[in-house]
Scaffold this active site. Structure first.
Site, short mmCIF file in Angstrom:
data_model
loop_
_atom_site.label_atom_id
_atom_site.label_comp_id
_atom_site.label_asym_id
_atom_site.label_seq_id
_atom_site.Cartn_x
_atom_site.Cartn_y
_atom_site.Cartn_z
N ASP A 8 1.00 -1.07 0.03
CA ASP A 8 -0.19 0.00 0.13
C ASP A 8 1.06 1.22 -0.10
O ASP A 8 2.10 1.21 0.31
CB ASP A 8 -0.74 -0.05 1.22
CG ASP A 8 -1.77 1.25 1.63
OD1 ASP A 8 -2.30 1.78 0.37
OD2 ASP A 8 -1.52 1.80 2.54
N ASP A 10 -0.05 5.04 0.94
CA ASP A 10 -0.39 6.06 1.90
C ASP A 10 -0.23 5.38 3.33
O ASP A 10 -1.10 4.54 3.56
CB ASP A 10 -1.65 6.65 1.71
CG ASP A 10 -1.98 7.48 0.39
OD1 ASP A 10 -0.83 8.21 0.00
OD2 ASP A 10 -2.99 7.34 -0.44
N GLY A 45 -7.32 4.12 3.42
CA GLY A 45 -7.45 2.97 2.52
C GLY A 45 -8.81 3.15 1.79
O GLY A 45 -9.07 2.42 0.74
N ARG A 48 -11.89 8.28 -2.31
CA ARG A 48 -12.01 9.68 -2.10
C ARG A 48 -13.39 9.83 -1.90
O ARG A 48 -13.87 10.45 -1.04
CB ARG A 48 -11.42 10.53 -3.39
CG ARG A 48 -11.59 11.82 -3.04
CD ARG A 48 -11.05 12.54 -4.43
NE ARG A 48 -9.73 12.20 -4.97
CZ ARG A 48 -9.31 12.23 -6.12
NH1 ARG A 48 -9.77 13.07 -6.92
NH2 ARG A 48 -8.26 11.79 -6.55
N SER A 115 -5.46 5.39 -3.99
CA SER A 115 -5.20 6.64 -4.30
C SER A 115 -5.23 6.71 -5.98
O SER A 115 -4.47 6.24 -6.40
CB SER A 115 -4.00 7.21 -3.62
OG SER A 115 -3.91 8.58 -4.31
N ASN A 117 -3.88 9.39 -6.92
CA ASN A 117 -2.46 10.31 -6.95
C ASN A 117 -1.38 9.38 -6.68
O ASN A 117 -0.33 9.91 -6.32
CB ASN A 117 -2.87 11.27 -5.62
CG ASN A 117 -3.91 12.56 -6.16
OD1 ASN A 117 -3.73 13.13 -6.91
ND2 ASN A 117 -4.82 12.49 -5.06
N ASP A 169 -1.56 -0.41 6.11
CA ASP A 169 -1.38 0.38 7.30
C ASP A 169 -2.92 0.42 7.86
O ASP A 169 -3.31 0.99 8.98
CB ASP A 169 -1.03 1.57 7.37
CG ASP A 169 -1.62 2.72 6.39
OD1 ASP A 169 -1.91 2.37 5.43
OD2 ASP A 169 -1.94 3.73 6.92
C1 BG6 Z 1 -5.90 5.92 0.14
C2 BG6 Z 1 -5.81 6.89 1.42
O1 BG6 Z 1 -4.70 5.32 0.07
O2 BG6 Z 1 -6.24 6.72 -0.98
C3 BG6 Z 1 -7.12 7.30 1.71
O3 BG6 Z 1 -5.52 5.77 2.56
C4 BG6 Z 1 -7.63 7.98 0.62
O4 BG6 Z 1 -7.04 8.02 2.76
C5 BG6 Z 1 -7.39 7.14 -0.69
O5 BG6 Z 1 -9.04 8.73 0.53
C6 BG6 Z 1 -7.98 8.04 -2.09
O6 BG6 Z 1 -7.00 8.94 -2.22
P1 BG6 Z 1 -6.97 10.03 -3.47
O7 BG6 Z 1 -5.58 10.41 -3.56
O8 BG6 Z 1 -7.45 9.32 -4.75
O9 BG6 Z 1 -8.02 10.96 -3.09
MG MG Z 2 -2.82 3.30 3.54
#
Ligand code: BG6
Ligand code: MG
Length: 220
Positions: A8, A10, A45, A48, A115, A117, A169
């Site tokens: 993972d 984040d 995890g 969004r 994510s 991102n 995590d």
């Molecule tokens: C996860 C995070 O990795 O990605 C979450 O733990 C987050 O908190 C999710 O909401 C989505 O992220 P993003 O960057 O697409 O908004």
């Molecule tokens: Mg995580």
């Protein structure tokens, strides 16, 4: 026989949870309420849009789908202001030596993140080239605790779930790994991640053998 590790992103490779928290809180505050760090744990995890739905529920606020999209974009713009300033100094301690160690053992490496991102973050911190597969929120249709993100990672490497260790995590990420038939190693506290086959506070000084021994102890 373990052939790969799926990480993972984040909270495992970088501590972006703090930036998500700041940006979501800014959004909640702009809507006239606040939420706690404890509540923030439940967002880890989670995708969004699902995070936004939870936050709106905590604030007792209802929004249309179009308004939700606008709010999610607003939060993401704030979040991106932080991640675009990230560099390699934000890689969590112990991660790079652990990746080096795994590579030396012939273990293949992938990322499985919710994510959208993830690609940007990995480029920012200079780690994108270390992973042969990067499955992120732009590629999946189902969010953790669904195992899809890890299944796609294993598939991209041509491996079965039981040949891969997933590092997570988030309690929901551990659920995702376990329901997909992966070995789940929690990074954080036993209190939150006790359902994983093994839990480590971080990667500092960790070897693959330590993990394999830890998993064996828990399952025998
Ligand atoms: C996860 C995070 O990795 O990605 C979450 O733990 C987050 O908190 C999710 O909401 C989505 O992220 P993003 O960057 O697409 O908004
Ligand atoms: Mg995580």
């Amino acid at each position: 026989m373990i052939k790969a590790c799926i990480f993972d992103l984040d909270g495992v490779i970088v501590d972006t949870a703090k930036y998500h928290f700041i940006a979501w809180r800014r959004l909640a505050n702009s809507l006239g309420f606040d939420f706690s760090e404890e509540e923030n744990e439940k967002l880890k995890g989670v995708s969004r849009i699902e995070s936004l739905n939870l936050i709106l529920r905590w604030g007792g606020i209802e929004k249309t789908e179009a308004e939700k999209e606008e709010l999610a974009n607003l939060k993401n713009n704030w979040y991106r202001e932080y991640i675009l300033k990230m560099d390699s100094s934000e890689i969590l301690e112990g991660v790079i030596p652990f990746l080096d160690h795994l590579e030396q053992q012939g273990i293949r490496l992938a990322v499985g993140s919710s994510s959208k991102n993830a690609g940007t973050i990995l480029e920012q911190v200079g780690l994108a080239h270390r992973f042969e597969a990067i499955i992120d929120g732009t590629k999946v249709s189902r969010s953790k605790p669904d195992p899809q993100v890890f299944e796609m990672g294993a598939e991209a490497m041509g491996l079965a779930p039981r040949e891969c260790i997933v590092f997570e995590d988030a309690p929901k990420g551990v659920d995702a790994a376990l329901s997909g038939g992966f070995i789940a190693v929690g990074i954080g506290s036993k209190e939150n991640l006790g359902h994983a086959q093994y839990v480590l506070p971080n990667f500092i000084g960790v070897s693959l053998q330590d993990i394999l021994d830890g998993i064996k102890t828990k399952t025998t």
